[in-house]
Design a protein around this motif. Sequence first.
Motif, PDB file in Angstrom:
ATOM      1  N   ASP A 210       0.841  -1.209   0.000  1.00  0.00           N
ATOM      2  CA  ASP A 210       0.000   0.000   0.000  1.00  0.00           C
ATOM      3  C   ASP A 210       0.870   1.249   0.000  1.00  0.00           C
ATOM      4  O   ASP A 210       0.586   2.231  -0.703  1.00  0.00           O
ATOM      5  N   LYS A 211       1.907   1.218   0.803  1.00  0.00           N
ATOM      6  CA  LYS A 211       2.792   2.384   0.876  1.00  0.00           C
ATOM      7  C   LYS A 211       3.499   2.612  -0.457  1.00  0.00           C
ATOM      8  O   LYS A 211       3.678   3.743  -0.899  1.00  0.00           O
ATOM      9  N   ALA A 212       3.877   1.509  -1.156  1.00  0.00           N
ATOM     10  CA  ALA A 212       4.551   1.627  -2.448  1.00  0.00           C
ATOM     11  C   ALA A 212       3.655   2.291  -3.472  1.00  0.00           C
ATOM     12  O   ALA A 212       4.092   3.117  -4.275  1.00  0.00           O
ATOM     13  N   ALA A 213       2.292   1.944  -3.453  1.00  0.00           N
ATOM     14  CA  ALA A 213       1.356   2.551  -4.407  1.00  0.00           C
ATOM     15  C   ALA A 213       1.248   4.052  -4.149  1.00  0.00           C
ATOM     16  O   ALA A 213       1.239   4.875  -5.085  1.00  0.00           O
ATOM     17  N   ALA A 214       1.160   4.433  -2.851  1.00  0.00           N
ATOM     18  CA  ALA A 214       1.075   5.857  -2.519  1.00  0.00           C
ATOM     19  C   ALA A 214       2.351   6.582  -2.932  1.00  0.00           C
ATOM     20  O   ALA A 214       2.295   7.705  -3.454  1.00  0.00           O
ATOM     21  N   ASP A 215       3.489   5.935  -2.710  1.00  0.00           N
ATOM     22  CA  ASP A 215       4.754   6.563  -3.090  1.00  0.00           C
ATOM     23  C   ASP A 215       4.849   6.762  -4.593  1.00  0.00           C
ATOM     24  O   ASP A 215       5.377   7.769  -5.063  1.00  0.00           O
ATOM     25  N   LYS A 216       4.280   5.798  -5.395  1.00  0.00           N
ATOM     26  CA  LYS A 216       4.326   5.920  -6.854  1.00  0.00           C
ATOM     27  C   LYS A 216       3.509   7.108  -7.327  1.00  0.00           C
ATOM     28  O   LYS A 216       3.906   7.863  -8.213  1.00  0.00           O
ATOM     29  N   ALA A 217       2.294   7.273  -6.730  1.00  0.00           N
ATOM     30  CA  ALA A 217       1.452   8.418  -7.112  1.00  0.00           C
ATOM     31  C   ALA A 217       2.170   9.727  -6.811  1.00  0.00           C
ATOM     32  O   ALA A 217       2.154  10.667  -7.626  1.00  0.00           O
ATOM     33  N   ALA A 218       2.795   9.809  -5.652  1.00  0.00           N
ATOM     34  CA  ALA A 218       3.522  11.029  -5.305  1.00  0.00           C
ATOM     35  C   ALA A 218       4.686  11.266  -6.261  1.00  0.00           C
ATOM     36  O   ALA A 218       4.971  12.402  -6.652  1.00  0.00           O
ATOM     37  N   ALA A 219       5.352  10.168  -6.666  1.00  0.00           N
ATOM     38  CA  ALA A 219       6.470  10.294  -7.589  1.00  0.00           C
ATOM     39  C   ALA A 219       6.023  10.779  -8.955  1.00  0.00           C
ATOM     40  O   ALA A 219       6.690  11.593  -9.600  1.00  0.00           O
TER      41      ALA A 219
END
Length: 449
Positions: A210-219
């Motif tokens: 879940d954290k990886a998906a949020a980090d991708k959107a921010a990236a």
Amino acid sequence: MSDINKLMRAGQYAEALNKTDAILAKHPRDAQLRFTKGLILAEQNRSAEAIAVFTKLTEDFPDLPEPYNNLAVLYASEGQYDKARASLDMAMRTNPTYATALENLGDVYAKLASQAYDKALQIDPANNVPQPKLTLLRSLNGNASGGTVPRLASAAAGQAAQRDAKAKADAAAAEQQERTRALAAEKATQQAAADKAAAEKAAIAKASADKAAADKAAADKAAADKTAQEKAAADRAASDKAAADKARAEKAAADKAAAEQKQKELLAQKEKDKAEKLEKDKAARAEKEKEKQKAQAEKLAAAEKAAADKAAQAKAAAEKAKADKAAQAKADAASDQDKNAVLASLNSWARDWSEKDVRGYLAHYASDFETPKGASRKEWAEERRARIEDKGHISVKVSNAQISIKGNIATVRYRQIYNSNRLTVDSRKTLVFVKQGNRWLIKQERSGG
């Protein structure tokens, strides 16, 4: 030993080892020093070298129990319990009632029993099984302590010691069985903990996804912002470049105008310099012509003077050559006389030697004659007298003498044929004569031309 023990107590093992080696170099058979060197190497964790020292001690002094005991401790520290047991058995043979060796032997038997149970039950070798605490002996007392002198020890005492060691090994085996059961229970507990850890790991993995998906959107958002910023920067750069190009063009035009003006000024200065140079050259040519005429007059006067000087020099040279020729003739005559005197002295020396006239032979040598090997004049003379008088007959012939004289020193290189009832030698020799008064005496004597 007091100094070495003090260094060891202070933990200065390198200095202690250096001092021990220095004394051993003088006393290589000293058992106590060799034993101490083994202890120092063991303290420095240099087990292989320590084992070598104690092994050599057991070979040279097989009646001492301490080296066997310390070998056992070192073998046990490396897990070589069979070798440890064999070393302790040897220690017990030298003294069956040695308390420290008996205690160490019991610990080794316990470890051997533990290894046997571990192998039978296939227990993980990584389990934290306590290691035996064997005692490293610190002094070399032979059989004077720790038990009775072997020759007087009773067989009953030795057997009792062996029984104590076996009882200790049996107790260790029983303790190992109890430890095995405890390890099995602990293993079950560890399995339950592993299952719980796996569940926690799965939960952590989901949270990480879940954290990886949020980090991708921010990236992605950050990448878009960066692209917009780069475009704005490119537009500003294009505008700045146009302004810079205009400024460079204006500066180039100004530089060109300034260069053309400077070129005009340089041409004007060049014309002015050319006119000044022509005037200087004209004045220089006139001065040069004047100097030339003066030089010709001086040259003519110098030539006349040189001719007069040359005539005077020729006359002086002729007179000097005549005087030199007379002096050389006189010197040659003196040199020939000296050469004849040196040759006569050489032949007289050979004749006195051949006739075994020791007194006359020694009289041909100067007072400062350089005797061989630094011997005194008296020692050398006695040695020469003995060697000459010892021969049945002597014949010394000299030939091909080449004499060179410089001042009061004459060097003679010649061929010498020496023959006696014991030896015949044909060789080249060199004698250095010195003129003392009216005599030429030998100052130096050497073989070879």
